[in-house]
Motif scaffolding. Structure first.
Motif, PDB file in Angstrom:
ATOM      1  N   UNK A  88       9.933  17.438   3.951  1.00 30.44           N
ATOM      2  CA  UNK A  88       8.618  17.761   4.524  1.00 30.44           C
ATOM      3  C   UNK A  88       7.798  18.609   3.865  1.00 30.44           C
ATOM      4  N   UNK A  89       8.409  19.253   2.557  1.00 32.06           N
ATOM      5  CA  UNK A  89       7.763  20.049   1.874  1.00 32.06           C
ATOM      6  C   UNK A  89       6.992  19.347   0.913  1.00 32.06           C
ATOM      7  N   UNK A  90       5.694  19.672   0.783  1.00 31.82           N
ATOM      8  CA  UNK A  90       4.813  19.243  -0.398  1.00 31.82           C
ATOM      9  C   UNK A  90       4.972  19.458  -1.515  1.00 31.82           C
ATOM     10  N   UNK A  91       4.989  18.523  -2.727  1.00 34.50           N
ATOM     11  CA  UNK A  91       5.347  18.938  -3.996  1.00 34.50           C
ATOM     12  C   UNK A  91       4.080  18.377  -4.976  1.00 34.50           C
ATOM     13  N   UNK A  92       3.250  18.817  -5.870  1.00 40.39           N
ATOM     14  CA  UNK A  92       2.369  18.264  -6.697  1.00 40.39           C
ATOM     15  C   UNK A  92       2.975  17.218  -7.469  1.00 40.39           C
ATOM     16  N   UNK A  93       2.225  16.280  -7.426  1.00 38.80           N
ATOM     17  CA  UNK A  93       2.610  15.093  -8.478  1.00 38.80           C
ATOM     18  C   UNK A  93       3.481  14.148  -7.697  1.00 38.80           C
ATOM     19  N   UNK A  94       3.804  14.291  -6.541  1.00 41.08           N
ATOM     20  CA  UNK A  94       4.501  13.326  -5.575  1.00 41.08           C
ATOM     21  C   UNK A  94       3.685  12.539  -4.411  1.00 41.08           C
ATOM     22  N   UNK A  95       3.558  11.412  -4.395  1.00 43.44           N
ATOM     23  CA  UNK A  95       2.604  10.925  -3.317  1.00 43.44           C
ATOM     24  C   UNK A  95       3.032   9.665  -2.751  1.00 43.44           C
ATOM     25  N   UNK A  96       2.349   8.940  -2.104  1.00 41.33           N
ATOM     26  CA  UNK A  96       2.839   7.639  -1.353  1.00 41.33           C
ATOM     27  C   UNK A  96       3.156   6.598  -2.218  1.00 41.33           C
ATOM     28  N   UNK A  97       2.396   6.257  -3.370  1.00 41.13           N
ATOM     29  CA  UNK A  97       2.555   5.108  -4.172  1.00 41.13           C
ATOM     30  C   UNK A  97       2.822   5.468  -5.534  1.00 41.13           C
ATOM     31  N   UNK A  98       3.984   6.130  -5.914  1.00 42.65           N
ATOM     32  CA  UNK A  98       4.154   6.590  -7.242  1.00 42.65           C
ATOM     33  C   UNK A  98       3.784   5.562  -8.341  1.00 42.65           C
ATOM     34  N   UNK A  99       4.228   4.260  -8.086  1.00 43.21           N
ATOM     35  CA  UNK A  99       4.157   3.368  -9.226  1.00 43.21           C
ATOM     36  C   UNK A  99       2.828   2.316  -8.990  1.00 43.21           C
ATOM     37  N   UNK A 100       1.777   2.997  -8.240  1.00 42.44           N
ATOM     38  CA  UNK A 100       0.667   2.411  -8.071  1.00 42.44           C
ATOM     39  C   UNK A 100       0.581   0.961  -7.912  1.00 42.44           C
ATOM     40  N   UNK A 101       1.677   0.459  -6.966  1.00 42.34           N
ATOM     41  CA  UNK A 101       1.936  -0.921  -6.752  1.00 42.34           C
ATOM     42  C   UNK A 101       0.759  -1.691  -6.086  1.00 42.34           C
ATOM     43  N   UNK A 103      -2.188  -1.707  -6.904  1.00 40.58           N
ATOM     44  CA  UNK A 103      -2.846  -2.100  -7.785  1.00 40.58           C
ATOM     45  C   UNK A 103      -2.545  -3.267  -8.612  1.00 40.58           C
ATOM     46  N   UNK A 104      -1.098  -3.435  -8.601  1.00 35.11           N
ATOM     47  CA  UNK A 104      -0.559  -4.677  -8.949  1.00 35.11           C
ATOM     48  C   UNK A 104      -0.472  -5.781  -8.098  1.00 35.11           C
ATOM     49  N   UNK A 105      -0.795  -5.561  -6.850  1.00 34.63           N
ATOM     50  CA  UNK A 105      -0.733  -6.607  -5.794  1.00 34.63           C
ATOM     51  C   UNK A 105      -1.857  -7.805  -6.037  1.00 34.63           C
ATOM     52  N   UNK A 106      -1.300  -8.796  -6.542  1.00 36.42           N
ATOM     53  CA  UNK A 106      -2.177  -9.921  -6.797  1.00 36.42           C
ATOM     54  C   UNK A 106      -2.677 -10.819  -5.691  1.00 36.42           C
ATOM     55  N   UNK A 107      -1.753 -11.004  -4.840  1.00 32.49           N
ATOM     56  CA  UNK A 107      -2.200 -11.790  -3.473  1.00 32.49           C
ATOM     57  C   UNK A 107      -1.147 -10.939  -2.294  1.00 32.49           C
ATOM     58  N   UNK A 108      -1.256 -11.149  -1.095  1.00 32.70           N
ATOM     59  CA  UNK A 108      -0.433 -10.499  -0.283  1.00 32.70           C
ATOM     60  C   UNK A 108       1.223 -10.958  -0.681  1.00 32.70           C
ATOM     61  N   UNK A 109       1.941 -10.023  -0.702  1.00 37.64           N
ATOM     62  CA  UNK A 109       3.339 -10.044  -1.101  1.00 37.64           C
ATOM     63  C   UNK A 109       3.958 -10.366  -2.401  1.00 37.64           C
TER      64      UNK A 109
END
Length: 352
Positions: A88-101, A103-109
């Motif tokens: 539950x502790x926030x840390x800089x540099x840690x987020x919900x989508x660390x691999x930016x997936x 953006x790589x989603x071509x179509x659903x799934x």
């Protein structure tokens, strides 16, 4: 994350009821207090985990719990599954989508990150909820288990069919082995109709945490596939491998699958040369080749698991001095937007 109980689908055709693995999964522990009681641990551990469990719930099969040490809050298997207040502790540099997936989603799934291969998100369900999971906040699409795979994945299948550069399809999730074998067969039948698909890969932790999943129906499906099948397991510690897991690996190999392992370097779990050496040796004894040792993907809530890269490099170098090269996994990290995983070792060993 969508839970396993509503995504595994109907029992395989011809079976009188749910297969044993589905019954085992339905009885998995989901209450931190129950887990602490089963392991004879201080209930305060469960109470302090309540907030984290509310955000990402506990799920662990009882067979995996039986491999944990009683009375040891630092057991390396327990640390991977028990919710912790540190999440539950926030840390800089840690987020919900660390691999930016997204953006790589071509179509659903369908994720298309690397040339020649595409990754199909088959389900949001897993047989275990690992606390360091990089997709713990991934927005999985709802699935009741009733939709035929061809209909659910039609856009993804169409995209694969339209791109002749895609020769390998990776089934991922969640965990593809959370699906029934009947649903997997329907999906592979749809892929079979795409002539330029030449390889099938599965990324799964299920044979490690729920070896009962590797039943006759599954091995028959693997043996009947028209392509070479690579199964990339996910095991982080030698204690995860018992006689049942070794039996599951034997059955998978007997069906013709090539078995590799990818693990994550985790503080307090496997961040020592002794632990990594034992893991590689245990994998080899089970017929699994160590493949990747990943640096932590920096998803929110996992900073307490991170091992700094300089220390990871030292561990990799020391491991290479103890084991033959084929038992040393490649130390790597995934960098969003890069054309491939970034291998940190063995290239780094010469500089140590």
């Amino acid at each position: 994350m969508i839970t396993a109980s509503n995504l595994t689908g109907q029992p395989d055709e011809g079976s009188p009821g749910p297969p044993g693995w589905q019954r085992e999964l339905a009885q998995a522990i989901t209450d931190p207090l129950e887990l602490c009681r089963a392991l004879e641990l201080d209930p305060q551990l469960a109470r302090s985990a309540a907030g984290a469990a509310g955000q990402f719930r506990l799920l662990v099969p009882r067979g995996f719990v039986r491999r944990m040490r009683r009375g040891d809050p630092d057991d390396p298997l327990l640390r991977q599954v028990l919710p912790a207040a540190q999440e539950l502790r926030p840390h800089p540099g840690f987020g919900a989508d660390p691999l930016q997936e997204r953006q790589a989603l071509r179509v659903p799934n369908l994720l298309h990150k690397y040339h020649g291969r595409a990754l199909l998100i088959t389900t949001g369900a897993c047989a275990v909820h690992c606390r360091y999971c990089f997709r713990r906040e991934y927005p999985y699409a709802a699935d009741t288990g009733a939709d035929p795979p061809r209909a659910r994945f039609q856009a993804a299948l169409d995209a694969i069919a339209a791109d002749r550069s895609i020769e390998e399809v990776i089934l991922s999730g969640g965990d593809p082995l959370s699906l029934t074998t009947a649903r997997l067969a329907q999906l592979s039948d749809a892929l079979r109709a795409i002539p330029h698909v030449r390889r099938l890969r599965l990324h799964t932790r299920t044979p490690i945490v729920l070896p009962e999943r590797v039943d006759a129906a599954l091995t028959d499906w693997i043996a009947a596939l028209p392509w070479p099948c690579v199964i990339v397991l996910h095991c982080n510690h030698a204690n995860e491998i018992d006689v049942q897991v070794r039996g599951a690996c034997t059955r998978l190999r007997g069906a013709g699958a090539m078995l590799l392992n990818q693990s994550v370097l985790l503080a307090g779990v496997n961040d020592s040369v002794a632990a990594l050496q034992s893991l590689s040796e245990a994998l080899w004894s089970a017929g699994v080749l160590p493949y990747y040792l990943h640096l932590l993907d920096r998803v929110r809530g996992t900073a307490h698991f991170e091992v700094p890269e300089p220390r990871a490099r030292r561990l990799a170098g020391e491991l290479s001095a103890r084991l033959p090269g084929y038992l040393v996994p490649r130390l790597a990290r995934e960098v969003p937007g890069a054309p491939a995983k970034t291998v940190i070792a063995p290239a780094a060993w010469a500089a140590l």
